[in-house]
Design a protein around this motif. Sequence first.
Motif, PDB file in Angstrom:
ATOM      1  N   ILE A   8       0.858  -1.192   0.000  1.00 59.85           N
ATOM      2  CA  ILE A   8       0.000   0.000   0.000  1.00 59.85           C
ATOM      3  C   ILE A   8       0.891   1.238   0.000  1.00 59.85           C
ATOM      4  O   ILE A   8       1.832   1.334   0.790  1.00 59.85           O
ATOM      5  N   ASN A   9       0.595   2.160  -0.901  1.00 59.61           N
ATOM      6  CA  ASN A   9       1.330   3.417  -1.006  1.00 59.61           C
ATOM      7  C   ASN A   9       0.369   4.579  -0.793  1.00 59.61           C
ATOM      8  O   ASN A   9      -0.669   4.651  -1.459  1.00 59.61           O
ATOM      9  N   ARG A  39      -3.060  10.976  -2.906  1.00 61.94           N
ATOM     10  CA  ARG A  39      -2.914   9.807  -3.777  1.00 61.94           C
ATOM     11  C   ARG A  39      -2.807   8.561  -2.913  1.00 61.94           C
ATOM     12  O   ARG A  39      -2.187   8.581  -1.854  1.00 61.94           O
ATOM     13  N   ILE A  40      -3.415   7.486  -3.377  1.00 63.71           N
ATOM     14  CA  ILE A  40      -3.323   6.206  -2.664  1.00 63.71           C
ATOM     15  C   ILE A  40      -3.347   5.075  -3.694  1.00 63.71           C
ATOM     16  O   ILE A  40      -4.050   5.167  -4.705  1.00 63.71           O
ATOM     17  N   GLY A  41      -2.579   4.050  -3.436  1.00 63.84           N
ATOM     18  CA  GLY A  41      -2.536   2.931  -4.356  1.00 63.84           C
ATOM     19  C   GLY A  41      -2.228   1.637  -3.633  1.00 63.84           C
ATOM     20  O   GLY A  41      -1.752   1.634  -2.505  1.00 63.84           O
ATOM     21  N   LYS A  55      -3.740  -4.288  -9.263  1.00 61.35           N
ATOM     22  CA  LYS A  55      -3.306  -2.990  -8.766  1.00 61.35           C
ATOM     23  C   LYS A  55      -4.469  -2.010  -8.795  1.00 61.35           C
ATOM     24  O   LYS A  55      -5.337  -2.101  -9.655  1.00 61.35           O
ATOM     25  N   GLY A  56      -4.442  -1.063  -7.892  1.00 63.79           N
ATOM     26  CA  GLY A  56      -5.437  -0.007  -7.869  1.00 63.79           C
ATOM     27  C   GLY A  56      -4.796   1.297  -7.439  1.00 63.79           C
ATOM     28  O   GLY A  56      -3.810   1.315  -6.698  1.00 63.79           O
ATOM     29  N   HIS A  57      -5.340   2.385  -7.933  1.00 61.36           N
ATOM     30  CA  HIS A  57      -4.799   3.701  -7.605  1.00 61.36           C
ATOM     31  C   HIS A  57      -5.918   4.734  -7.703  1.00 61.36           C
ATOM     32  O   HIS A  57      -6.760   4.670  -8.593  1.00 61.36           O
ATOM     33  N   TRP A  58      -5.897   5.682  -6.781  1.00 61.43           N
ATOM     34  CA  TRP A  58      -6.749   6.873  -6.886  1.00 61.43           C
ATOM     35  C   TRP A  58      -5.869   8.075  -6.589  1.00 61.43           C
ATOM     36  O   TRP A  58      -5.049   8.060  -5.661  1.00 61.43           O
ATOM     37  N   GLY A  59      -6.039   9.123  -7.396  1.00 62.77           N
ATOM     38  CA  GLY A  59      -5.263  10.333  -7.157  1.00 62.77           C
ATOM     39  C   GLY A  59      -5.920  11.548  -7.777  1.00 62.77           C
ATOM     40  O   GLY A  59      -6.727  11.441  -8.697  1.00 62.77           O
ATOM     41  N   THR A 125      -9.020   7.269 -11.221  1.00 63.47           N
ATOM     42  CA  THR A 125      -9.059   5.954 -10.595  1.00 63.47           C
ATOM     43  C   THR A 125      -8.545   4.953 -11.614  1.00 63.47           C
ATOM     44  O   THR A 125      -8.956   4.978 -12.776  1.00 63.47           O
ATOM     45  N   ASP A 142      -5.787  -2.477 -18.211  1.00 65.45           N
ATOM     46  CA  ASP A 142      -5.959  -1.272 -17.392  1.00 65.45           C
ATOM     47  C   ASP A 142      -7.349  -0.715 -17.591  1.00 65.45           C
ATOM     48  O   ASP A 142      -7.815  -0.592 -18.743  1.00 65.45           O
TER      49      ASP A 142
END
Length: 146
Positions: A8-9, A39-41, A55-59, A125, A142
């Motif tokens: 987790i980032n 930002r979180i991923g 993988k997932g990311h929101w920013g 997202t 993706d």
Amino acid sequence: MRLDRWTINIGARYSQYKGGFQEGHGDSDVYDVSFVDPRIGFVWDVTGEGRTAVKGHWGRYHQKMFGYIYDREASGQIDIPYRECYYNPATGLYELDSNGDPGCDFGTPEYAVMGDYGHQYVDETLFTFEQQLGKDMMVGLDLIDR
């Protein structure tokens, strides 16, 4: 942060934009904004072998600053950006050419009242599936929402 097969980032980007007129040509502090873009991923190693990942990311991402935005902010009006006409704070009109001299002639002004201008941004997202097929090959899918 790593938890078993999960990584987790969490992060943020701070940005600040300031703009104004050169000394002697108006307010030197016309546009001043700052913001924090969160930002979180995550990455999930599905099998624990490092070959299959989800993988997932929101920013949030803010647009860069455009000079004509703060140039026109002084008057509360925004002119179309391809013109070489500049705001004269002494008269309240767009009448100066690119050298600061009177003479910007464009008939009927084409502008809109700015009101409370907010700096543009986009929330993104992203979901990804990746599968390693060999030593130097992988496939992925993706899905992006902006």
